[in-house]
Design a protein around this motif. Structure first.
Motif, PDB file in Angstrom:
ATOM      1  N   VAL A 119       0.625  -1.357  -0.116  1.00 47.50           N
ATOM      2  CA  VAL A 119       0.165  -0.148   0.047  1.00 47.50           C
ATOM      3  C   VAL A 119       0.812   1.336  -0.039  1.00 47.50           C
ATOM      4  CG1 VAL A 119      -1.884  -1.132   0.962  1.00 47.50           C
ATOM      5  CG2 VAL A 119      -0.298  -0.102   2.514  1.00 47.50           C
ATOM      6  N   GLU A 120       2.241   1.194   0.879  1.00 45.40           N
ATOM      7  CA  GLU A 120       2.867   2.495   0.836  1.00 45.40           C
ATOM      8  C   GLU A 120       3.591   2.743  -0.368  1.00 45.40           C
ATOM      9  OE1 GLU A 120       4.164   4.163   4.497  1.00 45.40           O
ATOM     10  OE2 GLU A 120       3.483   2.328   5.628  1.00 45.40           O
ATOM     11  N   ILE A 121       4.008   1.950  -1.242  1.00 47.34           N
ATOM     12  CA  ILE A 121       4.868   2.070  -2.119  1.00 47.34           C
ATOM     13  C   ILE A 121       3.874   2.726  -3.533  1.00 47.34           C
ATOM     14  CG2 ILE A 121       6.443   1.342  -4.259  1.00 47.34           C
ATOM     15  CD1 ILE A 121       7.450  -0.768  -1.940  1.00 47.34           C
ATOM     16  N   PRO A 122       2.692   1.994  -3.685  1.00 49.48           N
ATOM     17  CA  PRO A 122       1.787   2.684  -4.703  1.00 49.48           C
ATOM     18  C   PRO A 122       1.410   4.078  -4.369  1.00 49.48           C
ATOM     19  CG  PRO A 122       1.458   0.345  -4.352  1.00 49.48           C
ATOM     20  CD  PRO A 122       2.389   0.901  -3.215  1.00 49.48           C
ATOM     21  N   SER A 123       1.203   4.199  -3.004  1.00 49.35           N
ATOM     22  CA  SER A 123       0.668   5.711  -2.494  1.00 49.35           C
ATOM     23  C   SER A 123       1.774   6.423  -2.808  1.00 49.35           C
ATOM     24  CB  SER A 123       0.593   5.488  -0.867  1.00 49.35           C
ATOM     25  OG  SER A 123      -0.519   4.712  -0.657  1.00 49.35           O
ATOM     26  N   ALA A 124       2.938   6.404  -2.575  1.00 51.77           N
ATOM     27  CA  ALA A 124       4.082   7.269  -2.749  1.00 51.77           C
ATOM     28  C   ALA A 124       4.037   7.856  -4.388  1.00 51.77           C
ATOM     29  CB  ALA A 124       5.304   6.896  -2.674  1.00 51.77           C
ATOM     30  N   GLU A 125       3.707   6.476  -5.256  1.00 51.17           N
ATOM     31  CA  GLU A 125       3.774   6.838  -6.694  1.00 51.17           C
ATOM     32  C   GLU A 125       2.736   7.673  -7.113  1.00 51.17           C
ATOM     33  OE1 GLU A 125       4.274   3.944 -10.548  1.00 51.17           O
ATOM     34  OE2 GLU A 125       3.538   3.028  -8.675  1.00 51.17           O
ATOM     35  N   GLU A 126       1.463   7.409  -6.724  1.00 50.45           N
ATOM     36  CA  GLU A 126       0.217   8.045  -6.855  1.00 50.45           C
ATOM     37  C   GLU A 126       0.285   9.482  -6.545  1.00 50.45           C
ATOM     38  OE1 GLU A 126      -3.268   7.906  -9.028  1.00 50.45           O
ATOM     39  OE2 GLU A 126      -1.773   6.663  -8.915  1.00 50.45           O
ATOM     40  N   ALA A 127       0.831   9.655  -5.220  1.00 52.42           N
ATOM     41  CA  ALA A 127       0.838  10.934  -4.554  1.00 52.42           C
ATOM     42  C   ALA A 127       1.669  11.946  -5.440  1.00 52.42           C
ATOM     43  CB  ALA A 127       1.429  11.156  -3.157  1.00 52.42           C
ATOM     44  N   ALA A 128       2.659  11.268  -6.109  1.00 50.78           N
ATOM     45  CA  ALA A 128       3.588  12.217  -6.906  1.00 50.78           C
ATOM     46  C   ALA A 128       2.793  12.917  -8.291  1.00 50.78           C
ATOM     47  CB  ALA A 128       4.908  11.364  -7.724  1.00 50.78           C
ATOM     48  N   ARG A 129       1.734  12.016  -8.517  1.00 49.42           N
ATOM     49  CA  ARG A 129       0.916  12.151  -9.793  1.00 49.42           C
ATOM     50  C   ARG A 129      -0.114  13.428  -9.255  1.00 49.42           C
ATOM     51  NH1 ARG A 129       0.771   6.364 -10.586  1.00 49.42           N
ATOM     52  NH2 ARG A 129       2.189   6.045 -12.403  1.00 49.42           N
ATOM     53  N   CYS A 130      -0.805  13.186  -8.086  1.00 49.09           N
ATOM     54  CA  CYS A 130      -1.972  13.753  -7.628  1.00 49.09           C
ATOM     55  C   CYS A 130      -1.615  15.011  -6.551  1.00 49.09           C
ATOM     56  CB  CYS A 130      -3.007  12.573  -7.085  1.00 49.09           C
ATOM     57  SG  CYS A 130      -3.286  11.406  -8.143  1.00 49.09           S
ATOM     58  N   CYS A 131      -0.578  15.029  -5.940  1.00 51.86           N
ATOM     59  CA  CYS A 131      -0.610  15.837  -4.951  1.00 51.86           C
ATOM     60  C   CYS A 131      -0.723  17.239  -5.122  1.00 51.86           C
ATOM     61  CB  CYS A 131       0.992  15.634  -4.132  1.00 51.86           C
ATOM     62  SG  CYS A 131       1.159  16.306  -2.646  1.00 51.86           S
ATOM     63  N   SER A 132      -1.526  17.943  -4.305  1.00 56.71           N
ATOM     64  CA  SER A 132      -1.961  19.422  -4.477  1.00 56.71           C
ATOM     65  C   SER A 132      -0.738  20.119  -3.752  1.00 56.71           C
ATOM     66  CB  SER A 132      -3.454  19.609  -3.954  1.00 56.71           C
ATOM     67  OG  SER A 132      -3.290  19.705  -2.547  1.00 56.71           O
ATOM     68  N   LYS A 133      -0.745  21.416  -4.089  1.00 56.09           N
ATOM     69  CA  LYS A 133       0.320  22.391  -3.363  1.00 56.09           C
ATOM     70  C   LYS A 133       0.018  22.184  -1.789  1.00 56.09           C
ATOM     71  CE  LYS A 133       3.296  25.707  -3.122  1.00 56.09           C
ATOM     72  NZ  LYS A 133       3.322  25.850  -1.487  1.00 56.09           N
ATOM     73  N   ALA A 134      -1.290  22.284  -1.232  1.00 54.64           N
ATOM     74  CA  ALA A 134      -1.742  22.404  -0.037  1.00 54.64           C
ATOM     75  C   ALA A 134      -1.136  20.965   0.677  1.00 54.64           C
ATOM     76  CB  ALA A 134      -3.029  22.584   0.246  1.00 54.64           C
ATOM     77  N   GLN A 135      -1.175  19.943   0.024  1.00 62.27           N
ATOM     78  CA  GLN A 135      -0.894  18.605   0.414  1.00 62.27           C
ATOM     79  C   GLN A 135       0.671  18.583   0.483  1.00 62.27           C
ATOM     80  OE1 GLN A 135      -3.038  16.266  -2.476  1.00 62.27           O
ATOM     81  NE2 GLN A 135      -4.815  15.879  -0.953  1.00 62.27           N
ATOM     82  N   LEU A 136       1.215  18.940  -0.406  1.00 65.96           N
ATOM     83  CA  LEU A 136       2.856  18.973  -0.391  1.00 65.96           C
ATOM     84  C   LEU A 136       3.205  19.754   0.694  1.00 65.96           C
ATOM     85  CD1 LEU A 136       5.317  17.910  -2.123  1.00 65.96           C
ATOM     86  CD2 LEU A 136       5.168  20.021  -3.373  1.00 65.96           C
ATOM     87  N   ASP A 137       2.502  21.062   0.871  1.00 70.62           N
ATOM     88  CA  ASP A 137       3.026  21.934   2.018  1.00 70.62           C
ATOM     89  C   ASP A 137       2.732  21.065   3.634  1.00 70.62           C
ATOM     90  OD1 ASP A 137       3.742  23.668   0.247  1.00 70.62           O
ATOM     91  OD2 ASP A 137       1.822  24.997   0.668  1.00 70.62           O
TER      92      ASP A 137
END
Length: 249
Positions: A119-137
């Motif tokens: 779950v965590e490896i695909p999550s990191a991969e997907e977060a790189a595609r979808c992460c908003s500026k607020a979420q990245l902050d």
């Protein structure tokens, strides 16, 4: 996913027999030292089977360290099968030999980390595609606090928050819930692995690499960074399991 919504029970006035040999220790590697001294007391018979250890407050006073240091050391002893914490009663010695395999929350580390990889490896991969500026902050803020936190329990909580924030950044709330639930199971593992020399600095570097990959919007790099982090956790646990075997020699 981007679009998804006895002696040990003595009071302070009657300190346990091993207290006389205790010297106050510094914060550096304090958890390691407390753990090793308690193991030595158990294996020498100073702390006998079924005896209750002094309270966290009393141990902190005897060793001259903080309660979080004592708590980490006791979690390690429990994971190694030497003690058990009984609700409302305290921590008791249950064995003098380290069990051959570590267990955390009732599960073998290999089983816990296998599920984390799913779950965590695909999550990191997907977060790189979808992460908003607020979420990245948010991820960056958690990481900054994690790196500056000295309290072990608070670091463990922030570590969990970091991984859950990455899962939330996928846009899939179920991933965040699953990873949050997993983190409660791996709390003992995180405490125990943290006692290895250099593990804290290694974890910071690994977390920074994960964050940098997500910030760069590079899914492949994020996947590789999280994979490297999981590999490092597996190696830390393997080192912990190997250490007692070498001691038994």
């Amino acid at each position: 996913m981007c679009n998804a919504p006895g002696r040990l029970g003595s009071s302070v006035s009657n300190a346990p027999s091993f207290a006389g040999s205790i010297e106050k220790i510094g914060r550096r590697r304090a958890v390691d030292e407390v753990r090793e001294r308690l193991i030595a007391s158990i294996q020498s018979g100073e702390l006998g089977i079924n005896e209750r250890l002094p309270s966290e407050n009393e141990l902190a006073r005897l060793f001259g360290v903080s309660r979080p240091v004592i708590r980490e050391a006791l979690v390690s002893l429990d994971a190694m099968g030497l003690t058990v914490a009984r609700s409302g009663s305290g921590t008791f010695v249950v064995a003098t030999e380290v069990k051959p395999e570590l267990v955390f929350g009732g599960y073998a580390p290999a089983h816990l980390n296998q599920v984390r990889r799913y779950v965590e490896i695909p999550s990191a991969e997907e977060a790189a595609r979808c992460c908003s500026k607020a979420q990245l902050d948010e991820i960056a803020s958690i990481l900054d606090r994690l790196e500056s936190e000295d309290d072990a329990a608070s670091r463990n909580k922030l570590d969990a928050d970091f991984h859950v924030a990455i899962a939330r950044a996928t846009g899939n709330p179920l991933l965040a819930k699953i990873i949050g639930n997993l983190r409660t199971m791996v709390e003992e593992e995180a405490f125990t692995a943290a006692r290895l020399p250099q593990r804290r600095s290694q974890a910071h570097s690994e977390h920074r690499a994960i964050y940098a990959a997500i910030a760069a919007r590079d899914p492949a790099l994020a996947r590789a960074a999280m994979t490297a982090h999981m590999d490092s956790i597996d190696q830390s646990i393997a080192d912990l399991e190997e250490s007692p075997r070498k001691q038994r020699g």
